[in-house]
Design an enzyme around this catalytic site. Structure first.
Site, mmCIF file in Angstrom:
data_model
loop_
_atom_site.group_PDB
_atom_site.id
_atom_site.type_symbol
_atom_site.label_atom_id
_atom_site.label_comp_id
_atom_site.label_asym_id
_atom_site.label_seq_id
_atom_site.Cartn_x
_atom_site.Cartn_y
_atom_site.Cartn_z
ATOM 1 N N LYS C 158 15.627 2.756 -33.017
ATOM 2 C CA LYS C 158 15.615 2.437 -31.589
ATOM 3 C C LYS C 158 14.365 1.665 -31.211
ATOM 4 O O LYS C 158 13.275 1.982 -31.679
ATOM 5 C CB LYS C 158 15.651 3.736 -30.767
ATOM 6 C CG LYS C 158 16.922 4.530 -30.961
ATOM 7 C CD LYS C 158 16.987 5.641 -29.950
ATOM 8 C CE LYS C 158 18.361 6.280 -29.951
ATOM 9 N NZ LYS C 158 18.461 7.287 -28.880
ATOM 10 N N GLY C 164 19.585 0.116 -22.444
ATOM 11 C CA GLY C 164 20.867 -0.580 -22.416
ATOM 12 C C GLY C 164 21.455 -0.851 -23.787
ATOM 13 O O GLY C 164 22.305 -1.711 -23.935
ATOM 14 N N GLY C 165 20.990 -0.117 -24.784
ATOM 15 C CA GLY C 165 21.625 -0.241 -26.096
ATOM 16 C C GLY C 165 21.065 -1.352 -26.963
ATOM 17 O O GLY C 165 21.393 -1.443 -28.147
ATOM 18 N N HIS C 208 27.385 11.210 -23.964
ATOM 19 C CA HIS C 208 26.263 10.832 -23.115
ATOM 20 C C HIS C 208 26.462 11.558 -21.783
ATOM 21 O O HIS C 208 27.359 11.247 -21.029
ATOM 22 C CB HIS C 208 26.255 9.315 -22.919
ATOM 23 C CG HIS C 208 25.191 8.845 -21.989
ATOM 24 N ND1 HIS C 208 24.220 7.941 -22.355
ATOM 25 C CD2 HIS C 208 24.916 9.172 -20.706
ATOM 26 C CE1 HIS C 208 23.418 7.734 -21.329
ATOM 27 N NE2 HIS C 208 23.826 8.465 -20.322
ATOM 28 N N GLU C 275 18.733 11.568 -19.033
ATOM 29 C CA GLU C 275 19.888 11.357 -19.902
ATOM 30 C C GLU C 275 19.767 12.206 -21.164
ATOM 31 O O GLU C 275 18.704 12.308 -21.749
ATOM 32 C CB GLU C 275 20.000 9.871 -20.283
ATOM 33 C CG GLU C 275 20.213 8.963 -19.076
ATOM 34 C CD GLU C 275 20.566 7.536 -19.488
ATOM 35 O OE1 GLU C 275 21.219 6.855 -18.678
ATOM 36 O OE2 GLU C 275 20.201 7.112 -20.597
ATOM 37 N N ARG C 292 14.987 5.777 -11.161
ATOM 38 C CA ARG C 292 15.584 4.974 -10.082
ATOM 39 C C ARG C 292 16.946 5.567 -9.749
ATOM 40 O O ARG C 292 17.411 6.493 -10.409
ATOM 41 C CB ARG C 292 15.773 3.543 -10.559
ATOM 42 C CG ARG C 292 16.532 3.525 -11.885
ATOM 43 C CD ARG C 292 17.042 2.181 -12.275
ATOM 44 N NE ARG C 292 17.473 2.151 -13.662
ATOM 45 C CZ ARG C 292 18.647 2.547 -14.119
ATOM 46 N NH1 ARG C 292 19.541 3.033 -13.295
ATOM 47 N NH2 ARG C 292 18.940 2.477 -15.406
#
Lengths: 475, 174, 475, 174
Positions: C158, C164-165, C208, C275, C292
């Protein structure tokens, strides 16, 4: 009873409303349309659509044989009548029954009983539901005057077969009695074909509060709390909300149970509404029972989260009510404005015509039950209601502010409409404070707002710009 | 070029100036920068020193070819505006117009049931000129101009649309 | 802090969303627009609107000085950043603070901390929130391979600054490691200007699931339950729902409390989302925190009845959270479909252009958060999401059926869009059953439906009719 | 008059009969009563023996003036139909057309990045004719017709709208 394909014997927003639930349930729908409605939204949205005759309702939407004929042609095995038209017509309900078609509504006998104000009042009294003091019998002029004196003025004269405020007269003093009675009889005769009139104690500044009831064919009955419908113009509801700012939990329970007593007394089946008048001291009195889905059912759907049309269909299939009384939710507050094609500047005169431009509001907790689209024609033959705009908020004030925001977004071109009138109502202090009664709109509170300077400037800019463009084109 | 904008009983001198790519509205001598965009025919997004206003003009039909008048309504159908040459504004006595220069327009689609005046008649402000019918309700249409009937644009029994010209009244000299 | 006039440093549906709440609260709004957006809906709906430069966002929406300048010109004393653009830009938040303008979001330090995946992970570990086993340090290629062997393959690479992947790679076997790492670093560098990469244990078929948290400046923190966001295509969310079909009440409480531990650890203020990845055994692992408002916040609004933008504004004003944890409702089920201007038949290629026709769905418990209108231009410069369609039902299946009905009503002409794709998803068995994981869309399940015979017949009729009309005109 | 409706790789004989106020669609010899109403330009409400269907036709631009072809798309932009004279259907070898008679149309607004064929070239079904770009993504456009390139309607670098004609391929005789 099988309900596998539903004919909707109606038009406008209520036909769309029924189509939407049928879609979700996977049930095909059959629309009917008159000459004035070939291009109407319900024809476009239904699975099938059949022509049933000339524009006047009595030659199309009200002709039972034509509806029956379309049932046969289309294979529809159930009829949803919506509200108005055949919805409280016992003859129609019987004709469908006889043809083996499920009528989505109560038994015809129940419709007959509740269709007569005097009979309905008898049922209420027998069921132990409070009624307005008065003489339920229809009688001659002299006898009515005597009875009125006994009850004590002011009294209210009412058409026995009436509804919608027609044939109703408030009489303050014995001196006015004879002339008022004559006019009440005249209106009753021309509106309902029957000049029978009865007399009741007049409740001054009453609130109109109604209870939504639901019953199945297994003897289960629940109430879905109240709707506050006091904001009326000429006895026609303009704004509805749920719950009522006037109703305490105790009053809600008492009214709900009184309404269920009436429903039980007539072995009611399906969706029904028991209407009450309430006075300042929270006394309430049975007014009448409507044996159909009500125009204002969305506010009940907002606060309960339930789909009333789905419940109607489940009940018509012979299923049990999905919830028991203590499972019926009551969350937040909901508000509904009836949007009419009418001109608030010209005494609310209907304004049929072509909708040349339409932008409907959307966003959080805003619902628009509309029967029209951009380019649609609002025919002059039917009720000029084109949409019901409803909002939900966690409090009454939040629902009001959301409604005002949604009204600001609502743009309708080509016809006159009452959006600006509703906007003004949202700012009207007695309304905001919840100090409602059925005469709240009698006092002329509304004047169309002067345009602000920015709007004037913008109009000047737009007009000068168009003129320039035109002149450039001409040379 | 200066024009006169007529709003109800008020009139305002207005002018649109375009210079160096900047457009300015002059309203009674006061200037402000504007930006105008036609979103679709008749629908404008206008920024007035940043303030965002939207205007939708529905041109009303004018039967008077000499008028150079320009009538418009906002989307809610309630307001009538006219734009005229300043000289005409004086001549037509617009100080007392209701829907633009003494021209009575149809407020709704409907039928003309009864005409109560003919060309040449003297009329007073508030006098009924004709009766219209829509959805079985009748409505008396009155003039807001005192003066002489110049033209009757319709006949009894005629079906008319919203905004159709009905009767033109020439204002009496003040 | 005063919040009396809000500049919305964004465009599209989220700008409209913020304007709607501001209207209800009586707060004037200031829009900003680029060259591509003069005719955009947010310009039309805001109280004021100012031009801020060329179409590319880096020359307009992302230029902090331009936003500051419009604040000064308009007198806006607060900035709502929406999502994307400047919403997680600490530099912007600092610049607004320095200029005395309220930034509607958390403290800049908090944005910095949560903006780095490795720092966020350290916070989570210190706060006692479970994280995916892995090495949070960024290190050289050899060291990363050694670490991966220790964790055990499969592993996930990562980008440290990612989102955003982008810059994410699943590596099944040590043999693929070197080439995968090179590509991950390349993507990280080009997307985020930093090629730092770290390694984690790969959770196969993960869900997710994220927790909405809200915090005020008085140290109060609540969670508003979870959102299920597993339905993704190329790591981009496609459908979101709340609650999650995977989450039990116990798991909800554990996840909520873990999320609050993180929020407390950074003295979080405002709306935030923590998340998590969850595995089949209901273990959950901290993934990242978004500082946000989230795109998918409407599903939380549906099940709680709360207005998240209103809460953001109240918190920015220094008010206390309106509700405590045990007062946060959870009613029914909500579903959201992201409607994109993209072509599902052409590998979801963006399809900008003019919307020549638009009919949006309405009715009971349907919400359309749209940023467009009929006649609007979808510019090629920005994210092609044009609307978020959400529905509520008393059960998950009811929300799905309502969504399918609403999708059927949604008509968009002039551009390609993914409505038919969403319709097919509503019928896709694994989705209906709630057997979700982030790879659910990897299997090609979708083929555009053949038109039924009626549609073919109707096309034939319409075309023959048009041809006749044309020929009549020609002669 | 009978016509041939082309849908993807299928074609159907269709005819609209109007007699005594009743309109009938004949589809491959089978008749059904229909009612058609144009709601607005290109948008039709059609009742097929009572079944209600709505069709919105977006005419695609055809650069071939001889075609008599009539290409249309439904509102979701996904389907292409053509209506041709039965003789032409045979001639143009429509058995293998993708978007109508060998005419390749633009699926999106965008820029022509690269043209790979010129008039007179022989092409095979599935061969890439040109490359387009939109929103920084490139897309190879392939033909579904085997035959000869008749006309290239665009140039490299050109900006095109959805539905614009790009390349016409004349089908080889079967």
């Amino acid at each position: 009873m099988p309900v596998t394909k539903i004919l909707i014997a109606n038009r406008g927003e209520i036909a769309i409303r029924v189509i939407r639930t049928c879609r979700e349930m996977g049930i095909p729908t059959v629309a009917v349309y008159s000459e004035a409605d070939r291009s109407a939204l319900h024809v476009r949205m239904a699975t099938e659509a059949y022509f049933i005759g000339p524009a006047p309702a009595r030659e199309s939407y009200l002709v039972i044989e034509k509806i029956l004929d379309v049932c046969k042609r289309s294979g529809a095995d159930a009829v949803h009548p919506g509200y108005g038209f055949l919805s409280e017509n016992a003859e129609a309900a019987r004709a469908f029954q006889a043809a083996g078609i499920t009528f989505i509504g109560p038994d015809p006998d129940c419709i007959v009983k509740m269709g007569s104000k005097t009979a309905a009042r008898e049922v209420a009294i027998a069921a132990g539901c409070p009624v307005v003091p008065g003489i339920q019998e229809t009688m001659g002029d002299e006898a009515l005057l005597e009875a009125s004196k006994k009850i004590g003025f002011p009294v209210m004269l009412k058409a026995a077969m009436g509804g919608g405020g027609k044939g109703m007269r408030l009489v303050h003093h014995p001196d006015e009695f004879t002339s008022s009675l004559a006019r009440a009889r005249g209106e009753a005769l021309s509106s309902f074909g029957d000049d029978s009139v009865y007399v009741e104690k007049a409740i001054l500044q009453p609130r109109h509060i109604e209870i939504q009831v639901f019953s199945d064919t297994h003897g289960n009955h629940v109430y879905m709390h109240e709707r506050e419908c006091s904001v009326q113009r000429r006895h026609q509801k303009v704004i509805e909300e749920a719950p009522s700012p006037h109703v305490t939990p105790e009053m809600r329970k008492a009214m709900g149970e009184a309404a269920l007593q009436v429903a039980r007394a007539v072995n009611y089946v399906g969706a029904g509404t028991v209407e009450f008048l309430a006075d300042a001291d929270r006394n309430f009195y049975f007014l009448e029972m409507n044996t159909r889905l009500q125009v204002e059912h969305p506010v009940t759907e907002w606060i309960t989260g339930l789909d009333l049309v789905k419940w109607q269909i489940l009940v018509a299939r012979g299923e049990k009510l999905p919830l028991t009384q203590d499972q019926i939710p009551l969350n937040g507050w909901a508000m509904e404005c009836r949007v009419y094609a009418e001109d608030p500047d010209k005494n609310f005169m209907p304004s049929p015509g072509r909708i040349t431009f339409l932008r409907t509001p959307s966003g959080r907790n805003v619902r628009d039950d509309s029967g029209v689209y951009e380019g649609a024609e609002v025919p002059m033959f039917y009720d000029p209601m084109i949409s019901k705009l409803s909002t939900w908020g966690s409090t009454r004030l939040e629902a009001i502010e959301r409604m005002r925001g949604a009204l600001t977004e609502y743009r309708i071109g080509g016809i006159r409409h009452n959006i600006a009138f509703h906007e003004a109502l949202m700012d009207y202090a007695p309304f905001r404070e919840g100090a409602l009664h059925t005469g709240i709109l009698d006092k002329p509170f509304w004047k169309r707002k002067e345009q602000g300077p920015d709007l004037k400037f913008a109009v000047a800019v737009a007009m000068l710009h168009e003129l320039e463009t035109e002149q450039r084109r001409a040379t | 070029m200066k024009r006169t904008l007529i709003l109800g009983k008020n009139q305002h001198d207005v002018e649109l100036l375009r210079q160096d790519g900047v457009t300015t509205l002059v309203w009674e001598g006061q200037s402000q920068t504007i930006d105008i965009l036609e979103l679709e025919p008749g629908c404008y997004s206008i920024l007035l020193d940043g303030r965002s206003v939207e205007v939708r003009l529905d041109k009303a039909k004018s039967a008077d070819p000499e008028a150079h008048a320009y009538s418009a309504m906002l989307y809610d159908g309630a307001y009538a505006f006219s734009l005229v040459d300043p000289r005409r504004a004086l001549l037509s006595g617009t100080g007392s117009t209701g829907s633009g220069g003494g021209l009575l327009m149809s407020p709704m689609p409907g039928k003309i049931v009864k005409l109560l005046v003919k060309a040449g008649d003297q009329v007073q402000e508030g006098q009924t000129l004709l009766v219209m019918e829509a959805v079985k309700m009748q409505d008396e249409l009155k003039t807001s101009t005192t003066g002489t009937v110049k033209t009757v644009h319709v006949q009894e029994g005629a079906a008319v649309e919203t905004g159709a010209s009905l009767v033109t009244v020439e204002a009496a000299e003040a």
